[in-house]
Design a protein around this motif. Structure first.
Motif, PDB file in Angstrom:
ATOM      1  N   LEU A 121       0.859  -1.178   0.000  1.00  0.00           N
ATOM      2  CA  LEU A 121       0.000   0.000   0.000  1.00  0.00           C
ATOM      3  C   LEU A 121       0.898   1.232   0.000  1.00  0.00           C
ATOM      4  O   LEU A 121       2.026   1.190   0.488  1.00  0.00           O
ATOM      5  CB  LEU A 121      -0.915  -0.004   1.216  1.00  0.00           C
ATOM      6  N   VAL A 122       0.388   2.317  -0.575  1.00  0.00           N
ATOM      7  CA  VAL A 122       1.153   3.537  -0.745  1.00  0.00           C
ATOM      8  C   VAL A 122       0.377   4.694  -0.127  1.00  0.00           C
ATOM      9  O   VAL A 122      -0.837   4.802  -0.322  1.00  0.00           O
ATOM     10  CB  VAL A 122       1.393   3.823  -2.248  1.00  0.00           C
ATOM     11  N   ALA A 123       1.076   5.562   0.597  1.00  0.00           N
ATOM     12  CA  ALA A 123       0.451   6.769   1.134  1.00  0.00           C
ATOM     13  C   ALA A 123       1.447   7.917   1.036  1.00  0.00           C
ATOM     14  O   ALA A 123       2.652   7.719   1.175  1.00  0.00           O
ATOM     15  CB  ALA A 123       0.029   6.552   2.585  1.00  0.00           C
ATOM     16  N   SER A 124       0.921   9.104   0.780  1.00  0.00           N
ATOM     17  CA  SER A 124       1.748  10.309   0.691  1.00  0.00           C
ATOM     18  C   SER A 124       1.018  11.444   1.380  1.00  0.00           C
ATOM     19  O   SER A 124      -0.207  11.535   1.291  1.00  0.00           O
ATOM     20  CB  SER A 124       1.989  10.694  -0.780  1.00  0.00           C
ATOM     21  N   THR A 125       1.756  12.306   2.034  1.00  0.00           N
ATOM     22  CA  THR A 125       1.163  13.445   2.723  1.00  0.00           C
ATOM     23  C   THR A 125       2.076  14.647   2.589  1.00  0.00           C
ATOM     24  O   THR A 125       3.291  14.508   2.588  1.00  0.00           O
ATOM     25  CB  THR A 125       0.897  13.119   4.211  1.00  0.00           C
ATOM     26  N   GLY A 126       1.465  15.801   2.428  1.00  0.00           N
ATOM     27  CA  GLY A 126       2.267  17.014   2.298  1.00  0.00           C
ATOM     28  C   GLY A 126       1.669  17.960   1.294  1.00  0.00           C
ATOM     29  O   GLY A 126       0.448  18.053   1.145  1.00  0.00           O
ATOM     30  N   VAL A 127       2.536  18.648   0.559  1.00  0.00           N
ATOM     31  CA  VAL A 127       2.134  19.680  -0.383  1.00  0.00           C
ATOM     32  C   VAL A 127       1.378  19.061  -1.558  1.00  0.00           C
ATOM     33  O   VAL A 127       1.799  18.046  -2.119  1.00  0.00           O
ATOM     34  CB  VAL A 127       3.366  20.461  -0.890  1.00  0.00           C
ATOM     35  N   ILE A 128       0.267  19.672  -1.918  1.00  0.00           N
ATOM     36  CA  ILE A 128      -0.577  19.208  -3.030  1.00  0.00           C
ATOM     37  C   ILE A 128      -0.155  19.912  -4.313  1.00  0.00           C
ATOM     38  O   ILE A 128       0.211  21.088  -4.296  1.00  0.00           O
ATOM     39  CB  ILE A 128      -2.062  19.483  -2.716  1.00  0.00           C
ATOM     40  N   GLY A 129      -0.209  19.188  -5.439  1.00  0.00           N
ATOM     41  CA  GLY A 129       0.066  19.775  -6.746  1.00  0.00           C
ATOM     42  C   GLY A 129       1.527  19.822  -7.125  1.00  0.00           C
ATOM     43  O   GLY A 129       1.901  20.431  -8.117  1.00  0.00           O
ATOM     44  N   VAL A 130       2.371  19.165  -6.340  1.00  0.00           N
ATOM     45  CA  VAL A 130       3.807  19.127  -6.618  1.00  0.00           C
ATOM     46  C   VAL A 130       4.185  17.686  -6.939  1.00  0.00           C
ATOM     47  O   VAL A 130       3.739  16.758  -6.268  1.00  0.00           O
ATOM     48  CB  VAL A 130       4.613  19.627  -5.390  1.00  0.00           C
ATOM     49  N   SER A 131       5.003  17.497  -7.945  1.00  0.00           N
ATOM     50  CA  SER A 131       5.422  16.154  -8.339  1.00  0.00           C
ATOM     51  C   SER A 131       6.344  15.544  -7.282  1.00  0.00           C
ATOM     52  O   SER A 131       7.236  16.219  -6.762  1.00  0.00           O
ATOM     53  CB  SER A 131       6.152  16.189  -9.679  1.00  0.00           C
ATOM     54  N   LEU A 132       6.116  14.280  -7.001  1.00  0.00           N
ATOM     55  CA  LEU A 132       6.951  13.529  -6.064  1.00  0.00           C
ATOM     56  C   LEU A 132       8.105  12.905  -6.840  1.00  0.00           C
ATOM     57  O   LEU A 132       7.900  12.254  -7.869  1.00  0.00           O
ATOM     58  CB  LEU A 132       6.117  12.436  -5.385  1.00  0.00           C
ATOM     59  N   SER A 133       9.312  13.078  -6.343  1.00  0.00           N
ATOM     60  CA  SER A 133      10.501  12.554  -7.006  1.00  0.00           C
ATOM     61  C   SER A 133      10.658  11.062  -6.727  1.00  0.00           C
ATOM     62  O   SER A 133      10.970  10.668  -5.601  1.00  0.00           O
ATOM     63  CB  SER A 133      11.746  13.293  -6.509  1.00  0.00           C
TER      64      SER A 133
END
Length: 191
Positions: A121-133
């Protein structure tokens, strides 16, 4: 395990037997925070396939990790071996590129942990609208795997923080029908 026979106890996500966690810096968050470099990549791994369930947003705008994790839970029949969580970038409103990064995160985690991608499973949190490296994830993930331990739940809880004033983790023990059940978890949020 310390604490009462039944009830709240100290610990977190690795309190139940068979779970390991890690929290490391992958360079996703800016430097200069209270912890420098800041922890921004968490990994929780089950020794065996674990029953998994999730509650997902019903918002029409759903982030790539939500879509991938929902898909993986459906395909796996509700089992998981790992969850990878990054903070500092929500990977939301990032289109097909963000969806590919979420899938690659699951695939790379699966390769290093030794399971199928649908068990991640994958989860991400933080700034919206920015590409994740994905390059930062790919370089940080081996460090997370190497840091896995039954005593690293607190580091994982710190790694998922964004605007949180403190890490949040809890554990509880319940006894019923002649069996002892231990539950542990971590959460994030500023509230």
């Amino acid at each position: 395990m310390e604490g009462p026979r039944d009830g709240i106890m100290s610990g977190g996500v690795t309190t139940p037997r068979g779970f390991q966690a890690a929290g490391v810096s992958a360079g996703i968050k800016r430097r200069g925070s209270l912890v420098d470099p800041p922890l921004d990549l968490a990994l929780v791994v089950s020794d065996t396939p674990a029953t998994a369930a999730a509650v997902f947003t019903i918002n029409r705008a759903q982030a790539a990790p939500v879509l991938v994790s929902r898909e993986h839970l459906e395909r796996s029949g509700g089992t998981a071996r790992a969850i990878i969580v990054n903070s500092g970038c929500a990977n939301a409103r990032t289109g097909d590129e963000g969806l590919q990064v979420a899938r690659d995160m699951a695939r790379e985690t699966a390769r290093l942990v030794g399971c199928t991608a649908q068990e991640v499973l994958v989860a991400s949190t933080g700034v919206i609208g920015v590409s994740l490296s994905m390059e930062k994830i790919r370089s940080g993930l081996p460090h997370a795997v190497a840091a896995l331990g039954t005593d690293q739940g607190a580091a994982a809880a710190r790694a998922i923080m964004t605007t949180d004033p403190f890490p949040k983790e809890a554990a509880a023990r319940m006894i019923g029908a002649g069996r002892t059940v231990v539950i542990g978890g971590m959460a994030k949020g500023s509230g």
